[in-house]
Design a protein around this motif. Structure first.
Motif, PDB file in Angstrom:
ATOM      1  N   TYR A 154      -1.909  22.958  -3.711  1.00 41.93           N
ATOM      2  CA  TYR A 154      -3.000  23.514  -4.716  1.00 41.93           C
ATOM      3  C   TYR A 154      -3.530  25.128  -3.758  1.00 41.93           C
ATOM      4  O   TYR A 154      -4.206  25.751  -4.363  1.00 41.93           O
ATOM      5  N   LEU A 155      -3.406  25.200  -2.381  1.00 41.44           N
ATOM      6  CA  LEU A 155      -3.906  26.644  -1.887  1.00 41.44           C
ATOM      7  C   LEU A 155      -2.599  27.456  -2.907  1.00 41.44           C
ATOM      8  O   LEU A 155      -2.986  28.752  -3.317  1.00 41.44           O
ATOM      9  N   CYS A 156      -1.296  27.162  -2.562  1.00 37.10           N
ATOM     10  CA  CYS A 156      -0.053  27.382  -3.250  1.00 37.10           C
ATOM     11  C   CYS A 156      -0.399  27.887  -4.680  1.00 37.10           C
ATOM     12  O   CYS A 156       0.075  28.759  -5.431  1.00 37.10           O
ATOM     13  N   TYR A 157      -0.714  26.836  -5.353  1.00 36.66           N
ATOM     14  CA  TYR A 157      -1.303  26.728  -6.755  1.00 36.66           C
ATOM     15  C   TYR A 157      -1.975  28.360  -7.386  1.00 36.66           C
ATOM     16  O   TYR A 157      -1.831  29.612  -8.240  1.00 36.66           O
ATOM     17  N   GLY A 158      -3.300  28.417  -6.067  1.00 30.55           N
ATOM     18  CA  GLY A 158      -3.558  29.656  -6.180  1.00 30.55           C
ATOM     19  C   GLY A 158      -3.180  30.534  -6.091  1.00 30.55           C
ATOM     20  O   GLY A 158      -3.753  32.201  -7.001  1.00 30.55           O
ATOM     21  N   ALA A 159      -2.630  30.992  -5.015  1.00 27.10           N
ATOM     22  CA  ALA A 159      -2.063  32.015  -4.645  1.00 27.10           C
ATOM     23  C   ALA A 159      -0.677  32.873  -5.340  1.00 27.10           C
ATOM     24  O   ALA A 159      -0.644  33.850  -6.093  1.00 27.10           O
ATOM     25  N   ILE A 160      -0.108  31.644  -6.247  1.00 24.67           N
ATOM     26  CA  ILE A 160       0.489  31.681  -7.169  1.00 24.67           C
ATOM     27  C   ILE A 160       0.078  31.983  -8.240  1.00 24.67           C
ATOM     28  O   ILE A 160       0.448  33.218  -9.297  1.00 24.67           O
ATOM     29  N   VAL A 161      -1.120  32.314  -9.075  1.00 16.50           N
ATOM     30  CA  VAL A 161      -2.105  32.647  -9.956  1.00 16.50           C
ATOM     31  C   VAL A 161      -2.251  34.144 -10.023  1.00 16.50           C
ATOM     32  O   VAL A 161      -2.244  34.732 -10.309  1.00 16.50           O
ATOM     33  N   ASP A 162      -2.720  34.213  -8.745  1.00 18.07           N
ATOM     34  CA  ASP A 162      -3.486  35.261  -8.341  1.00 18.07           C
ATOM     35  C   ASP A 162      -2.517  37.046  -7.773  1.00 18.07           C
ATOM     36  O   ASP A 162      -2.965  37.483  -8.399  1.00 18.07           O
ATOM     37  N   LEU A 163      -1.017  35.829  -7.334  1.00 22.97           N
ATOM     38  CA  LEU A 163      -0.032  37.207  -7.253  1.00 22.97           C
ATOM     39  C   LEU A 163       0.866  37.612  -8.632  1.00 22.97           C
ATOM     40  O   LEU A 163       0.858  38.702  -8.652  1.00 22.97           O
TER      41      LEU A 163
END
Length: 384
Positions: free
Chosen positions: A214-223
């Motif tokens: 889920y941290l990676c989901y957040g990273a994907i959105v911000d990237l």
């Protein structure tokens, strides 16, 4: 617990990296964070490890040196770390550390000086024994090397290799967006795609626990949001700081090793050092087609995690897991193109006859998808 992919199991284990004492982030944070970390770690003299371009063409390293001098904690600067961290530079850096009287390394730059510093620490420990030396990492790209326990470098034969130990992860990290303003645009943006590569591949690599996904989901959105903003306005410090935190989320520090590399990363390792392709650019080449292949070969669980990116990105689902994964692949490809990072294997003189060997090595000898991988590598040339 399943041996293949325990991501959804309701039991497991997580621990922070053994060495990490703190992450400071924010524009201008280096001036206060560096002395605080040195105090926390009880360090007296620092060897600055960096690359030639950052040292000779910007004032970033001079700023770090100035902070260390004000604290009477500056030993020397070693700036002969090349791209992909050649072993010759690592050996020379280890010698410089011994000569300088330093008791800690402060690395400044991208993945190469940060990984080279880990390797210097590894080889010095082999030579000298005792406790592992420590590193404070000050990254100026989005490669996220500061978050891992492994160090990739290039051996005498020009092949990518690595050393790993839970003691190699940096003891402190400083994410100061102001220090990234001098980073060349192509390097900055392409390492942003490298961070995206971390985040995406962690959705289907085994033994990555759900909170990290889920941290990676957040990273994907911000990237996806802030990379185009950073390209549109390279002086936007807010966007740059958001991207540094996204890169952190894409490869959250954890004890021990992650599972085996995802295919995009494995291909990047085979392509990067051998053919002189920067790490960020290898991700621009391989991530989208790897995700596209996952629509065909991934497990249902992995497809579900990849499909979930459409919800996170506020995209309309297609009605099937496979269709969602293909759509996500196309979104990655579109992002790469919009950032001006589209490239090809022939630009880097990768011989077509090498493709079967590249695929075989990236797959670790597993041949079930060898033909598919060779086929998508063939498609990465600009002409038939």
């Amino acid at each position: 617990m399943s041996e293949q992919n325990p991501s959804t199991e309701l039991s497991g284990y997580y621990a922070w990296t053994q060495t990490l004492q703190g992450v400071y982030y924010g524009p201008g944070s280096v001036s206060t964070a560096l002395p605080k970390l040195l105090d926390t770690l009880g360090a007296s003299k620092a060897l600055v490890v960096t690359g030639n371009s950052l040292y000779t063409k910007t004032d970033v390293v001079k700023k770090v040196e100035g902070i260390l001098r004000e604290q009477n904690r500056y030993a020397a600067t070693f700036y002969n770390i090349g791209e992909h961290s050649p072993i010759s530079g690592i050996r020379a850096g280890a010698d410089e550390f011994k000569k300088s009287g330093a008791d800690i390394i402060v690395s400044v730059g991208g993945g190469s000086p940060i990984d080279a510093s880990k390797a210097i620490i590894y080889f010095l420990h082999e030579q000298l024994g005792g406790e592992f030396l420590r590193q404070i990492a000050i990254p100026t790209t989005l490669s996220a090397a500061e978050n891992s326990v492994g160090a990739g470098y290039t051996d005498e034969a020009g092949q990518k290799t690595a050393v790993s130990s839970p003691h190699l992860a940096p003891s402190g990290v400083i994410l100061d967006a102001e220090l990234t303003l001098a980073t060349p645009e192509r390097l900055w943006l392409s390492t942003g795609i490298r961070a995206l590569d971390h985040a995406v591949e962690n959705l289907y690599r085994p033994f990555v626990i759900p909170p990290l996904k889920y941290l990676c989901y957040g990273a994907i959105v911000d990237l996806f949001k802030y990379l185009p903003q950073s390209k549109a306005d390279p002086n936007d410090i807010h966007a740059r700081q958001k991207l540094q935190v996204a890169a952190w989320m894409s490869l959250w520090p954890r004890e021990g090793q992650y599972s085996a590399l995802g295919l995009s990363h494995a291909l990047g390792h085979r392509l990067g050092a051998t053919y002189g392709i920067p790490h960020g650019i290898t991700s621009c080449l391989t991530l989208a087609p790897t995700v596209n292949l996952k629509a065909k070969v991934a497990s249902e669980e992995d497809k579900q995690w990849l499909s979930g990116t459409l919800h996170q990105l506020k995209q309309t689902p297609t009605g099937s897991l496979e269709g969602d994964v293909v759509k996500f692949s196309s979104l990655i490809n579109e992002l790469v193109n919009n950032l001006g990072l589209k490239t090809s294997l022939d630009r880097y003189d990768v011989p077509r006859e090498d493709l079967p060997t590249i695929a075989e090595r990236a797959l670790g000898g597993r041949n079930e998808n060898h033909g598919d991988v060779v086929a998508f590598l063939e498609a990465l040339y600009s002409s038939p």
